[in-house]
Write a protein that holds these residues in place. Structure first.
Motif, PDB file in Angstrom:
ATOM      1  N   PRO A  49       0.821  -1.220   0.000  1.00 13.11           N
ATOM      2  CA  PRO A  49       0.000   0.000   0.000  1.00 13.11           C
ATOM      3  C   PRO A  49       0.849   1.263   0.000  1.00 13.11           C
ATOM      4  N   GLY A  50       0.159   2.406   0.017  1.00 15.99           N
ATOM      5  CA  GLY A  50       0.839   3.698  -0.009  1.00 15.99           C
ATOM      6  C   GLY A  50       1.646   3.977   1.247  1.00 15.99           C
ATOM      7  N   ALA A  51       2.466   5.027   1.173  1.00 15.82           N
ATOM      8  CA  ALA A  51       3.439   5.296   2.232  1.00 15.82           C
ATOM      9  C   ALA A  51       2.797   5.551   3.592  1.00 15.82           C
ATOM     10  N   ALA A  52       1.583   6.094   3.614  1.00 15.17           N
ATOM     11  CA  ALA A  52       0.948   6.407   4.890  1.00 15.17           C
ATOM     12  C   ALA A  52       0.478   5.163   5.625  1.00 15.17           C
ATOM     13  N   SER A  53       0.454   4.007   4.943  1.00 14.34           N
ATOM     14  CA  SER A  53      -0.092   2.792   5.528  1.00 14.34           C
ATOM     15  C   SER A  53       0.956   1.737   5.838  1.00 14.34           C
ATOM     16  N   ARG A  54       2.219   2.049   5.686  1.00 11.56           N
ATOM     17  CA  ARG A  54       3.294   1.080   5.890  1.00 11.56           C
ATOM     18  C   ARG A  54       4.509   1.815   6.450  1.00 11.56           C
ATOM     19  N   THR A  55       5.550   1.054   6.755  1.00  9.42           N
ATOM     20  CA  THR A  55       6.797   1.707   7.147  1.00  9.42           C
ATOM     21  C   THR A  55       7.474   2.297   5.913  1.00  9.42           C
ATOM     22  N   PRO A  56       8.410   3.202   6.104  1.00  6.27           N
ATOM     23  CA  PRO A  56       9.252   3.583   4.969  1.00  6.27           C
ATOM     24  C   PRO A  56      10.117   2.397   4.555  1.00  6.27           C
ATOM     25  N   ASP A  57      10.823   2.507   3.451  1.00  4.68           N
ATOM     26  CA  ASP A  57      11.747   1.450   3.042  1.00  4.68           C
ATOM     27  C   ASP A  57      12.916   1.434   4.034  1.00  4.68           C
ATOM     28  N   LEU A  72       7.722   0.891  16.436  1.00  2.00           N
ATOM     29  CA  LEU A  72       6.573   1.783  16.591  1.00  2.00           C
ATOM     30  C   LEU A  72       5.454   1.387  15.639  1.00  2.00           C
ATOM     31  N   TYR A  73       5.808   1.006  14.411  1.00  2.00           N
ATOM     32  CA  TYR A  73       4.779   0.650  13.428  1.00  2.00           C
ATOM     33  C   TYR A  73       4.003  -0.587  13.889  1.00  2.00           C
ATOM     34  N   VAL A  74       4.707  -1.639  14.324  1.00  7.60           N
ATOM     35  CA  VAL A  74       4.002  -2.861  14.719  1.00  7.60           C
ATOM     36  C   VAL A  74       3.203  -2.649  16.001  1.00  7.60           C
ATOM     37  N   ASP A  75       3.522  -1.588  16.753  1.00  4.97           N
ATOM     38  CA  ASP A  75       2.727  -1.229  17.926  1.00  4.97           C
ATOM     39  C   ASP A  75       1.597  -0.276  17.557  1.00  4.97           C
ATOM     40  N   LYS A  76       1.415  -0.084  16.220  1.00  2.00           N
ATOM     41  CA  LYS A  76       0.340   0.749  15.670  1.00  2.00           C
ATOM     42  C   LYS A  76       0.486   2.215  16.062  1.00  2.00           C
ATOM     43  N   PRO A  80       1.621  11.403  12.036  1.00  2.00           N
ATOM     44  CA  PRO A  80       0.498  12.054  11.340  1.00  2.00           C
ATOM     45  C   PRO A  80       0.715  12.078   9.828  1.00  2.00           C
ATOM     46  N   ARG A  81      -0.336  11.644   9.092  1.00  2.00           N
ATOM     47  CA  ARG A  81      -0.317  11.661   7.618  1.00  2.00           C
ATOM     48  C   ARG A  81       0.821  10.826   7.039  1.00  2.00           C
ATOM     49  N   GLY A  82       1.339   9.902   7.825  1.00  2.00           N
ATOM     50  CA  GLY A  82       2.388   9.034   7.318  1.00  2.00           C
ATOM     51  C   GLY A  82       3.714   9.712   7.056  1.00  2.00           C
ATOM     52  N   GLN A  83       3.936  10.862   7.653  1.00  2.00           N
ATOM     53  CA  GLN A  83       5.170  11.626   7.421  1.00  2.00           C
ATOM     54  C   GLN A  83       6.272  11.147   8.369  1.00  2.00           C
ATOM     55  N   TRP A  84       6.845   9.990   8.073  1.00  2.00           N
ATOM     56  CA  TRP A  84       7.850   9.420   8.954  1.00  2.00           C
ATOM     57  C   TRP A  84       9.064  10.320   9.120  1.00  2.00           C
ATOM     58  N   GLU A  85       9.450  10.985   8.030  1.00  2.00           N
ATOM     59  CA  GLU A  85      10.661  11.813   8.092  1.00  2.00           C
ATOM     60  C   GLU A  85      10.485  13.054   8.953  1.00  2.00           C
ATOM     61  N   GLU A 202      -1.666  -6.029   8.383  1.00  2.00           N
ATOM     62  CA  GLU A 202      -2.704  -6.717   7.613  1.00  2.00           C
ATOM     63  C   GLU A 202      -3.879  -5.807   7.316  1.00  2.00           C
ATOM     64  N   VAL A 203      -4.238  -4.948   8.255  1.00  2.00           N
ATOM     65  CA  VAL A 203      -5.387  -4.051   8.082  1.00  2.00           C
ATOM     66  C   VAL A 203      -5.187  -3.145   6.866  1.00  2.00           C
ATOM     67  N   ALA A 204      -3.937  -2.713   6.622  1.00  2.00           N
ATOM     68  CA  ALA A 204      -3.663  -1.792   5.526  1.00  2.00           C
ATOM     69  C   ALA A 204      -3.816  -2.444   4.162  1.00  2.00           C
ATOM     70  N   THR A 205      -3.886  -3.765   4.095  1.00  2.00           N
ATOM     71  CA  THR A 205      -3.990  -4.468   2.815  1.00  2.00           C
ATOM     72  C   THR A 205      -5.433  -4.832   2.473  1.00  2.00           C
ATOM     73  N   ARG A 206      -6.357  -4.583   3.385  1.00  2.00           N
ATOM     74  CA  ARG A 206      -7.743  -4.959   3.151  1.00  2.00           C
ATOM     75  C   ARG A 206      -8.433  -3.950   2.243  1.00  2.00           C
ATOM     76  N   LYS A 207      -9.299  -4.475   1.393  1.00  2.00           N
ATOM     77  CA  LYS A 207     -10.083  -3.643   0.500  1.00  2.00           C
ATOM     78  C   LYS A 207     -11.554  -3.758   0.864  1.00  2.00           C
ATOM     79  N   ASP A 208     -12.161  -2.602   1.135  1.00  2.00           N
ATOM     80  CA  ASP A 208     -13.584  -2.613   1.525  1.00  2.00           C
ATOM     81  C   ASP A 208     -14.470  -2.865   0.300  1.00  2.00           C
TER      82      ASP A 208
END
Length: 208
Positions: A49-57, A72-76, A80-85, A202-208
């Motif tokens: 998925p997009g950058a806001a829904s996963r870790t950076p590379d 931090l990511y696996v602890d959910k 904000p807005r996926g701006q890891w940097e 897993e939640v970030a890969t689901r499609k409604d």
């Protein structure tokens, strides 16, 4: 029902063989219908998925800063807005202090291993030092990343799952930069093993 043939004339033998052939075709078609009717479905590859829904590379082996982001990511805990940097060290340290004991128990072993060395293809197998930590054990080839420009071949990406979180390993990975026309990516190849990692809930890969 396919009836037995008892007559031995040439004409009767030809009719008998034809009847048997038609019977086999019918049975084969019935088998296919039963397979489809019993929930037989092809394997679906994991789409990144997009950058806001996963870790950076993340580079492998994991350095301390990237290891903290992974934890931090696996602890959910996502910025904000996926701006890891844009997450400051002070903010990261404050979030790390609140990571649950369950998260550390579940993910600390694999993060420790990924901090040691670049994993090889053998390391990701079911009996490898990384692969045996997954549930089910071993990393599969069922992953896709639309940022890659060339055709994805078997072995470019490997993915393993642990506690409803996917760990995606890259042997060929996207190098992206922001220019006047937006984000542009080109493919790069690891000098050895799988040198890049993306973690996806897993939640970030689901499609409604």
């Amino acid at each position: 029902m396919i009836q037995a043939c008892t007559r031995t004339s040439g004409h009767s033998v030809r009719l008998c063989l034809a009847d048997r052939w038609r019977g086999l075709v019918v049975l084969s078609g019935l088998s296919l219908v039963l397979m489809l009717g019993c929930g037989f479905t092809p394997t679906r590859a994991l789409g990144i998925p997009g950058a806001a829904s996963r870790t950076p590379d993340l580079s492998l082996p994991l350095q301390a800063a990237d290891r903290n982001l992974a934890l931090l990511y696996v602890d959910k805990k996502h910025p904000p807005r996926g701006q890891w940097e844009n997450w400051s060290k002070e903010e990261i340290d404050a979030e790390l202090a609140t990571v649950t004991a369950a998260t550390r128990t579940n993910f600390q072993p694999i993060l420790d291993v990924l901090a040691q060395a670049v994993p090889s293809a053998r390391d990701l197998e079911a009996t490898g030092r990384v692969g045996f930590l997954f549930d089910p054990v071993g990393a599969s080839d069922e992953a896709l990343d639309a940022r890659l420009r060339g055709q994805i071949v078997t072995g470019d990406l490997r993915v393993g799952k642990l506690h409803k979180v996917y760990f995606v390993f890259y042997r060929r990975y996207p190098q992206c930069h922001t220019g006047e026309g937006g984000i542009a990516c080109r493919d790069a190849t690891c000098p050895e093993g799988y040198c890049r990692l993306v973690i996806v809930d897993e939640v970030a890969t689901r499609k409604d």
